[in-house]
Design an enzyme around this catalytic site. Structure first.
Site, PDB file in Angstrom:
ATOM      1  N   TYR A  70       0.872  -1.173   0.000  1.00  0.00           N
ATOM      2  CA  TYR A  70       0.000   0.000   0.000  1.00  0.00           C
ATOM      3  C   TYR A  70       0.910   1.224   0.000  1.00  0.00           C
ATOM      4  O   TYR A  70       1.461   1.604   1.033  1.00  0.00           O
ATOM      5  CB  TYR A  70      -0.900  -0.049   1.228  1.00  0.00           C
ATOM      6  CG  TYR A  70      -1.850   1.114   1.407  1.00  0.00           C
ATOM      7  CD1 TYR A  70      -2.148   1.993   0.376  1.00  0.00           C
ATOM      8  CD2 TYR A  70      -2.475   1.333   2.631  1.00  0.00           C
ATOM      9  CE1 TYR A  70      -3.015   3.052   0.551  1.00  0.00           C
ATOM     10  CE2 TYR A  70      -3.354   2.381   2.824  1.00  0.00           C
ATOM     11  CZ  TYR A  70      -3.616   3.234   1.780  1.00  0.00           C
ATOM     12  OH  TYR A  70      -4.487   4.289   1.956  1.00  0.00           O
ATOM     13  N   HIS A 213     -12.747   1.937  -3.646  1.00  0.00           N
ATOM     14  CA  HIS A 213     -11.931   1.161  -4.578  1.00  0.00           C
ATOM     15  C   HIS A 213     -12.744  -0.050  -5.035  1.00  0.00           C
ATOM     16  O   HIS A 213     -13.732  -0.425  -4.416  1.00  0.00           O
ATOM     17  CB  HIS A 213     -10.651   0.652  -3.908  1.00  0.00           C
ATOM     18  CG  HIS A 213      -9.647   1.718  -3.617  1.00  0.00           C
ATOM     19  ND1 HIS A 213      -8.489   1.875  -4.350  1.00  0.00           N
ATOM     20  CD2 HIS A 213      -9.615   2.674  -2.659  1.00  0.00           C
ATOM     21  CE1 HIS A 213      -7.791   2.885  -3.857  1.00  0.00           C
ATOM     22  NE2 HIS A 213      -8.445   3.384  -2.827  1.00  0.00           N
TER      23      HIS A 213
END
Length: 222
Positions: A70, A213
């Site tokens: 991430y 997302h």
């Protein structure tokens, strides 16, 4: 550990016949020794904070190495852009190189939220205005290009769908962005360049809701 519930990642194995040979949480243990940034107190502190934020996990499998990362968002006002470009990016390069060396150059599959729309086709529009926004700055886009080149990685979706437009993985909750498909493709599945011919398919499940997302996937012939 540093920001619980904020930036953690995970890997889940659906096939019990696949063996995980090794798990690495955070950067490789040799990463700080070989990373190519100036070892100032500020840079080392940024590196250690990134490492505590739960942003990175790596699995060594029998046939490949899978990395889930991430990438830090550069933040409002680009307040974290310097640390991202000057610390995170070289640290990830060093991590991948250390892992490849230890795992004897097994194929790499690097997945995750990279927090950058690499090309104009990866952003719905307002390109000039967004060049000063986190996720589309020239610095972030150049850094992504450099990782692909230096680590010899292929963007699996763009490889399989070179002319695709209006295919995104993230939509802001503001101004009904998803309803208008004003999105960003900032999530990727990168595959070792020498194995790009083994990519059977790469896809985005844009119909999946419940988050800002959506999922993506890649199918690779072992």
């Amino acid at each position: 550990k540093a920001r619980k519930g904020y930036s953690g990642v995970a890997l889940i194995l659906a096939n019990p016949r696949v063996k995980v040979l090794k798990t690495i949480e955070g950067f490789h243990e040799k990463c700080l020794d070989v990373v190519e940034f100036e070892k100032t107190e500020e840079n080392v502190a940024a590196f250690e904070l990134f490492n505590r934020e739960g942003r990175l996990v790596t699995w060594a499998l029998e046939t490949a190495v899978v990395i889930n990362a991430y990438v830090p968002n550069s933040g409002e006002g680009l307040k974290r852009l310097r640390e991202r470009i000057e610390v995170w990016e070289p640290a990830m390069k060093a991590h991948v190189e250390c892992v490849k060396k230890e795992m004897k150059n097994k194929p790499i599959v690097w997945l995750g939220d990279f927090n950058v729309a690499h090309e104009k086709n990866d952003l719905w529009g307002n390109w000039t205005q967004n060049e000063s926004s986190a996720g589309f700055t020239p610095q972030e886009r150049r850094a992504f290009s450099k990782q692909l080149e230096d680590l010899r990685l292929t963007d699996s979706f763009r490889y399989k769908h070179p002319t695709a437009k209006d295919t995104f993985t993230y939509w802001s909750y503001r101004a009904k962005s998803r309803d208008r498909n004003r999105g960003w493709r900032i999530d990727y599945a990168l595959v070792s360049e020498e194995h790009k011919e083994d990519i059977r398919d790469a896809f985005v499940v844009s119909t999946f809701t419940g988050s800002d997302h959506c999922p993506l996937g890649v199918e690779i012939d072992a």
